[in-house]
Scaffold this motif. Structure first.
Motif, PDB file in Angstrom:
ATOM      1  N   PRO A  32       0.800  -1.228   0.000  1.00  0.00           N
ATOM      2  CA  PRO A  32       0.000   0.000   0.000  1.00  0.00           C
ATOM      3  C   PRO A  32       0.833   1.279   0.000  1.00  0.00           C
ATOM      4  CG  PRO A  32      -0.050  -1.065   2.142  1.00  0.00           C
ATOM      5  CD  PRO A  32       0.685  -1.988   1.242  1.00  0.00           C
ATOM      6  N   LEU A  33       0.265   2.319  -0.574  1.00  0.00           N
ATOM      7  CA  LEU A  33       0.923   3.631  -0.593  1.00  0.00           C
ATOM      8  C   LEU A  33      -0.148   4.713  -0.702  1.00  0.00           C
ATOM      9  CD1 LEU A  33       3.744   4.901  -0.524  1.00  0.00           C
ATOM     10  CD2 LEU A  33       3.800   4.804  -3.010  1.00  0.00           C
ATOM     11  N   ALA A  34      -0.021   5.730   0.164  1.00  0.00           N
ATOM     12  CA  ALA A  34      -0.957   6.852   0.141  1.00  0.00           C
ATOM     13  C   ALA A  34      -0.170   8.136  -0.074  1.00  0.00           C
ATOM     14  CB  ALA A  34      -1.705   6.927   1.476  1.00  0.00           C
ATOM     15  N   VAL A  35      -0.833   9.147  -0.631  1.00  0.00           N
ATOM     16  CA  VAL A  35      -0.203  10.465  -0.713  1.00  0.00           C
ATOM     17  C   VAL A  35      -1.088  11.448   0.039  1.00  0.00           C
ATOM     18  CG1 VAL A  35       1.057  10.123  -2.874  1.00  0.00           C
ATOM     19  CG2 VAL A  35      -1.325  10.901  -2.941  1.00  0.00           C
ATOM     20  N   ALA A  91      -1.097  11.453   9.382  1.00  0.00           N
ATOM     21  CA  ALA A  91      -2.086  12.158  10.195  1.00  0.00           C
ATOM     22  C   ALA A  91      -1.620  13.510  10.748  1.00  0.00           C
ATOM     23  CB  ALA A  91      -2.566  11.260  11.322  1.00  0.00           C
ATOM     24  N   PRO A  92      -0.396  13.637  11.263  1.00  0.00           N
ATOM     25  CA  PRO A  92      -0.028  14.954  11.801  1.00  0.00           C
ATOM     26  C   PRO A  92       0.242  15.973  10.695  1.00  0.00           C
ATOM     27  CG  PRO A  92       1.661  13.307  12.297  1.00  0.00           C
ATOM     28  CD  PRO A  92       0.658  12.650  11.434  1.00  0.00           C
ATOM     29  N   LEU A  93       0.372  15.526   9.454  1.00  0.00           N
ATOM     30  CA  LEU A  93       0.794  16.405   8.375  1.00  0.00           C
ATOM     31  C   LEU A  93      -0.387  16.923   7.560  1.00  0.00           C
ATOM     32  CD1 LEU A  93       3.735  14.124   7.198  1.00  0.00           C
ATOM     33  CD2 LEU A  93       3.876  16.097   8.707  1.00  0.00           C
ATOM     34  N   THR A  94      -1.373  16.069   7.339  1.00  0.00           N
ATOM     35  CA  THR A  94      -2.533  16.459   6.530  1.00  0.00           C
ATOM     36  C   THR A  94      -3.679  15.491   6.776  1.00  0.00           C
ATOM     37  OG1 THR A  94      -3.378  16.737   4.281  1.00  0.00           O
ATOM     38  CG2 THR A  94      -1.705  15.056   4.564  1.00  0.00           C
ATOM     39  N   ASP A  95      -4.894  15.942   6.484  1.00  0.00           N
ATOM     40  CA  ASP A  95      -6.009  14.999   6.576  1.00  0.00           C
ATOM     41  C   ASP A  95      -6.653  14.755   5.208  1.00  0.00           C
ATOM     42  OD1 ASP A  95      -7.164  17.420   6.281  1.00  0.00           O
ATOM     43  OD2 ASP A  95      -8.523  17.268   8.000  1.00  0.00           O
ATOM     44  N   VAL A  96      -5.979  15.238   4.141  1.00  0.00           N
ATOM     45  CA  VAL A  96      -6.503  14.976   2.792  1.00  0.00           C
ATOM     46  C   VAL A  96      -5.562  13.991   2.097  1.00  0.00           C
ATOM     47  CG1 VAL A  96      -7.200  15.973   0.585  1.00  0.00           C
ATOM     48  CG2 VAL A  96      -7.477  17.286   2.706  1.00  0.00           C
ATOM     49  N   VAL A  97      -6.081  12.817   1.825  1.00  0.00           N
ATOM     50  CA  VAL A  97      -5.212  11.793   1.250  1.00  0.00           C
ATOM     51  C   VAL A  97      -5.846  11.144   0.017  1.00  0.00           C
ATOM     52  CG1 VAL A  97      -4.231  11.190   3.509  1.00  0.00           C
ATOM     53  CG2 VAL A  97      -6.091   9.854   2.591  1.00  0.00           C
ATOM     54  N   ALA A  98      -4.984  10.555  -0.800  1.00  0.00           N
ATOM     55  CA  ALA A  98      -5.442   9.734  -1.931  1.00  0.00           C
ATOM     56  C   ALA A  98      -4.592   8.477  -1.925  1.00  0.00           C
ATOM     57  CB  ALA A  98      -5.265  10.489  -3.243  1.00  0.00           C
ATOM     58  N   TYR A  99      -5.126   7.419  -2.483  1.00  0.00           N
ATOM     59  CA  TYR A  99      -4.413   6.146  -2.464  1.00  0.00           C
ATOM     60  C   TYR A  99      -3.964   5.768  -3.867  1.00  0.00           C
ATOM     61  CZ  TYR A  99      -6.424   5.763   2.171  1.00  0.00           C
ATOM     62  OH  TYR A  99      -6.768   6.000   3.469  1.00  0.00           O
ATOM     63  N   LEU A 100      -2.748   5.282  -3.977  1.00  0.00           N
ATOM     64  CA  LEU A 100      -2.290   4.757  -5.265  1.00  0.00           C
ATOM     65  C   LEU A 100      -2.912   3.380  -5.468  1.00  0.00           C
ATOM     66  CD1 LEU A 100       0.059   6.801  -4.441  1.00  0.00           C
ATOM     67  CD2 LEU A 100       1.457   5.499  -6.044  1.00  0.00           C
ATOM     68  N   GLU A 101      -3.217   3.063  -6.710  1.00  0.00           N
ATOM     69  CA  GLU A 101      -3.670   1.712  -7.037  1.00  0.00           C
ATOM     70  C   GLU A 101      -2.478   0.958  -7.607  1.00  0.00           C
ATOM     71  OE1 GLU A 101      -7.467   1.241  -8.398  1.00  0.00           O
ATOM     72  OE2 GLU A 101      -8.020   2.663  -6.831  1.00  0.00           O
ATOM     73  N   LEU A 113       1.985   5.367 -10.532  1.00  0.00           N
ATOM     74  CA  LEU A 113       3.149   6.173 -10.165  1.00  0.00           C
ATOM     75  C   LEU A 113       2.600   7.496  -9.653  1.00  0.00           C
ATOM     76  CD1 LEU A 113       5.656   4.791 -11.557  1.00  0.00           C
ATOM     77  CD2 LEU A 113       5.942   6.916 -12.786  1.00  0.00           C
ATOM     78  N   ALA A 114       3.174   8.056  -8.590  1.00  0.00           N
ATOM     79  CA  ALA A 114       2.737   9.391  -8.145  1.00  0.00           C
ATOM     80  C   ALA A 114       3.938  10.315  -8.234  1.00  0.00           C
ATOM     81  CB  ALA A 114       2.217   9.331  -6.726  1.00  0.00           C
ATOM     82  N   VAL A 115       3.742  11.452  -8.850  1.00  0.00           N
ATOM     83  CA  VAL A 115       4.830  12.423  -8.994  1.00  0.00           C
ATOM     84  C   VAL A 115       4.464  13.625  -8.134  1.00  0.00           C
ATOM     85  CG1 VAL A 115       6.158  13.795 -10.625  1.00  0.00           C
ATOM     86  CG2 VAL A 115       5.234  11.579 -11.330  1.00  0.00           C
ATOM     87  N   LEU A 116       5.233  13.815  -7.054  1.00  0.00           N
ATOM     88  CA  LEU A 116       4.902  14.861  -6.087  1.00  0.00           C
ATOM     89  C   LEU A 116       5.856  16.039  -6.230  1.00  0.00           C
ATOM     90  CD1 LEU A 116       4.205  11.956  -4.706  1.00  0.00           C
ATOM     91  CD2 LEU A 116       4.012  13.294  -2.621  1.00  0.00           C
ATOM     92  N   THR A 117       5.277  17.241  -6.325  1.00  0.00           N
ATOM     93  CA  THR A 117       6.058  18.465  -6.189  1.00  0.00           C
ATOM     94  C   THR A 117       5.377  19.273  -5.082  1.00  0.00           C
ATOM     95  OG1 THR A 117       4.713  19.655  -7.784  1.00  0.00           O
ATOM     96  CG2 THR A 117       6.630  18.486  -8.660  1.00  0.00           C
ATOM     97  N   ARG A 118       5.942  20.420  -4.720  1.00  0.00           N
ATOM     98  CA  ARG A 118       5.304  21.208  -3.653  1.00  0.00           C
ATOM     99  C   ARG A 118       3.931  21.715  -4.099  1.00  0.00           C
ATOM    100  NH1 ARG A 118      10.687  22.055  -3.116  1.00  0.00           N
ATOM    101  NH2 ARG A 118      11.393  21.326  -1.085  1.00  0.00           N
ATOM    102  N   SER A 163      -9.187  12.205  -4.013  1.00  0.00           N
ATOM    103  CA  SER A 163      -8.682  12.412  -2.656  1.00  0.00           C
ATOM    104  C   SER A 163      -9.882  12.462  -1.704  1.00  0.00           C
ATOM    105  CB  SER A 163      -7.884  13.712  -2.575  1.00  0.00           C
ATOM    106  OG  SER A 163      -8.710  14.780  -2.943  1.00  0.00           O
ATOM    107  N   ALA A 164      -9.626  12.190  -0.439  1.00  0.00           N
ATOM    108  CA  ALA A 164     -10.719  12.213   0.542  1.00  0.00           C
ATOM    109  C   ALA A 164     -10.198  12.779   1.847  1.00  0.00           C
ATOM    110  CB  ALA A 164     -11.228  10.799   0.760  1.00  0.00           C
ATOM    111  N   LYS A 165     -11.115  13.374   2.607  1.00  0.00           N
ATOM    112  CA  LYS A 165     -10.748  13.893   3.922  1.00  0.00           C
ATOM    113  C   LYS A 165     -10.906  12.759   4.936  1.00  0.00           C
ATOM    114  CE  LYS A 165     -11.691  18.203   6.350  1.00  0.00           C
ATOM    115  NZ  LYS A 165     -10.376  18.753   6.450  1.00  0.00           N
ATOM    116  N   ILE A 166      -9.892  12.561   5.728  1.00  0.00           N
ATOM    117  CA  ILE A 166      -9.916  11.442   6.674  1.00  0.00           C
ATOM    118  C   ILE A 166     -10.089  11.986   8.095  1.00  0.00           C
ATOM    119  CG2 ILE A 166      -8.584   9.464   7.532  1.00  0.00           C
ATOM    120  CD1 ILE A 166      -8.952   9.090   4.657  1.00  0.00           C
TER     121      ILE A 166
END
Ligand code: G6P
Length: 606
Positions: free
Chosen positions: A177-180, A197-207, A211-216, A233-236
């Motif tokens: 598993p991997l989430a962003v 959890a301490p960083l954000t509550d909006v997440v999406a999951y990779l299937e 591939l996920a390409v993250l920039t700021r 993405s969903a609010k957790i």
């Protein structure tokens, strides 16, 4: 099997990486490491053992990069030493990996023949070499990763950093598993949503295959051909995640004591005002199915084994039950449209997840009994029945087990009703029993001082045997598992009737035998087996109820006596003294109760 995190942030990345890793330590604690990019160059810190060691290392040698990746390891390939700790760095590429690259030997040989020099024994390092080679051949980072992934057999969640690319983090997933996570001007990546959890509550999951390409500024999802994908993405809600030991010395003790409350909460979801079982989301016609499969690992498997007795007794439904790592490789003759139940605390156990997919591809309806509702298993199931145990931190499962039992008995009762084999009267009598479980468990906790005394004896033994019949047999297996997990004392659980087919040869005055025998339909037979042990000088601890204690009336036993209770609910209460026995023996021995050696809370490799 490990936890991975990544941050492309605004401030120094090492503190949030460390915090996120703390939440992933349940995946392993053999070593940990962090790499960041500082002025375009990769720098890393690694340390053997728990995260606290990495923290001390970072305190004396801080990292200041604003982009980084981190890892907490449960060793599969290669000893838990610093060389094998992630991140692995090769030629301007750093990576962290969760999973197993099954063709790593072949790839390693190929790379070595081409002159590559390896610094670790891990399967993961081959991926760093392959990506770095593609970079040297002129590929941009995303293209290099895309080119390498199809060469990897096995499972992976990967995160990459590239020298000279201060605003680029790449994640990839197949099987693990991997989430962003989305922040403002910063983005995150982690093995699960809770790590973020301490960083954000909006997440999406990779299937799988993503591939996920993250920039700021953004997160882009690509398939292996480089085509863009949409991933919602969903609010957790993370409010329930605050975890403290309270007045207890260990999480395990706290979690044992929480059981009357959390089992009560779990049951309350499934019992309605009319004292009948209501499973709101279960759109299964139990009348039309002819078999249930139950699949799980470890303690969750033993919960499933107890449930087998319940499904057969209350729903007259045959149950096929197996350990996930076996189930998925058998040629199971599934009947079309039957129900497969998967039981898991974490919802991330690799074998259970793979079995779930296996059952799905064979046309089974998939129901999961799962504690972490954001988990991969919960998301992959047709039906989810949550256990409300709350976060379980102790590696040895306790409260998740009894919450799983509470949920499974509700399913068995509902199935019996809808199949027309359980009368309304019988259902309400069973439900009356269920409503009393929290108070029976509270009474079981009152045995603690006596259990502590008995634990003194157990802690000096080198082996122990647990025996029982009927639902007490899976409890014996669980009692033995708990003891060996936290004390490292060799223990075995046996069906009491099997004793004479082998294990009786072990009996002598040094082998404590824990007999689980409340006054149920198997009591007399279990007492005969107990006499066989006593006759051979084996010391007995008898775990029973009031009636059982009076019938046994043997001075040759130490007795742990619970109140009399309905047979249906007994396993939940009987589990408590077994957990306490393991806990107190471990506390006396001074082992690392919450994080026993070699174990991990969630086993994310096969
Ligand atoms: C590990 C844990 C056990 C747990 C088993 C299954 O071995 O140490 O406590 O029972 O995994 O985990 P799951 O999360 O699927 O229930």
């Amino acid at each position: 099997m490990c936890g991975i995190v990544g941050v492309v942030g605004r401030g120094p990345a090492s503190a949030p990486l460390l915090d996120a890793l703390r939440r992933l330590e349940y995946r392993g604690y053999d070593s940990a490491g962090i790499a960041t990019l500082e002025a375009g160059s990769l720098t890393r810190r690694r340390a053997v053992g728990k995260l606290a060691n990495l923290k001390s290392r970072l305190d004396s040698e801080p990292l200041s990069g604003r982009i980084g990746i981190g890892h907490t390891r449960w060793a599969t390939h290669g000893r838990p030493d610093e060389n094998n700790a992630h991140p692995h760095m090769v030629g301007g590429v750093a990576l962290v990996h969760n999973g197993i690259i099954e063709n790593h030997r072949e790839l390693r040989n190929e790379l070595k023949a081409a002159g590559a020099h390896f610094t670790s024994e891990t399967d993961s390092e081959v991926v760093a070499h392959l990506v770095s080679r593609e970079r040297k051949n002129g590929c941009e980072p995303v293209a290099a990763v895309r080119k390498v992934l199809p060469r990897l057999n096995g499972t992976f969640a990967l995160a990459f950093l590239f020298e000279g690319h201060e605003n680029l983090l790449i994640g990839a997933r197949k099987g693990s598993p991997l989430a962003v996570g989305y922040g403002r001007g910063e983005m995150f990546l982690g093995s699960d949503a809770i790590s973020l959890a301490p960083l954000t509550d909006v997440v999406a999951y990779l299937e799988d295959g993503d591939l996920a390409v993250l920039t700021r500024e953004q997160i882009e999802f690509l398939d292996v051909n480089g085509e863009r994908l949409h991933r919602a993405s969903a609010k957790i809600a993370f409010s329930a995640l605050a975890v403290h030991k309270g007045e207890h010395r260990h999480f395990m003790a706290k979690e044992i004591h929480e059981q009357p409350k959390v089992v009560g909460q779990t049951l309350a979801q499934y019992i309605d005002r009319n004292r009948t079982i209501r499973l709101p989301s279960v759109d299964v016609d139990f009348g039309t199915i002819d078999r249930v499969s139950i699949v799980a690992c470890g303690t969750a498997f033993y919960a499933g084994l107890i449930a087998k007795y319940w499904f057969e007794r209350y729903a007259k439904l045959p149950v096929e039950i197996d350990i996930a790592s076996e189930f998925r490789y058998r040629d199971v003759p599934f009947g079309a449209g039957n129900l497969a139940i998967f039981v898991s605390q974490s919802g991330e156990t690799a074998d259970t997840l793979a079995s779930l997919e296996f059952a799905k591809t064979h046309g089974q309806r998939v129901l999961s009994v799962v504690n972490v509702q954001t988990s991969t298993m919960a998301r992959a199931s047709n039906i989810v029945l949550p256990t409300l145990a709350g976060p379980e931190i102790g590696v040895a499962s306790t409260k998740a087990f009894t919450c799983q039992l509470a949920t499974l008995i509700c399913i068995a009762i509902a199935a019996g009703r809808s199949r027309g084999v359980l009368s309304a009267e019988d259902e309400s009598s069973l439900v009356r029993g269920l409503a009393e479980i929290p108070s029976y468990m509270a009474r079981a906790l009152e045995l603690e001082p006596k259990v502590h005394e008995l634990a003194r004896k157990i802690s000096t033994a080198s082996d122990a045997l647990f025996i029982g019949r009927g639902t007490n047999y899976p409890l014996a297996l669980e009692g033995a598992l708990k003891l060996k997990e936290v004390t490292y004392i060799h223990a075995e659980g046996y069906a009491a009737g099997e004793l004479k087919h082998g294990p009786i040869a072990l009996i002598d005055k040094n082998l404590p035998v824990i007999v689980i025998a409340p006054s149920d339909r198997t009591f007399e037979k279990a007492m005969s087996n107990t006499q066989e042990v006593i006759a051979r000088g084996g010391p007995i601890i008898l775990l029973t109820d009031q009636k059982g204690a009076s019938l046994a009336a043997s001075s040759a036993c130490s007795v742990l006596e619970l109140p009399d209770m309905p047979q249906s609910v007994a396993p939940l209460a009987l589990a408590v003294p077994l957990q306490l026995l393991a806990y107190h023996s471990a506390a006396i021995l001074g082992t690392d109760v919450d994080q026993p050696r070699n174990l991990a809370k969630s086993v994310t490799v096969e």
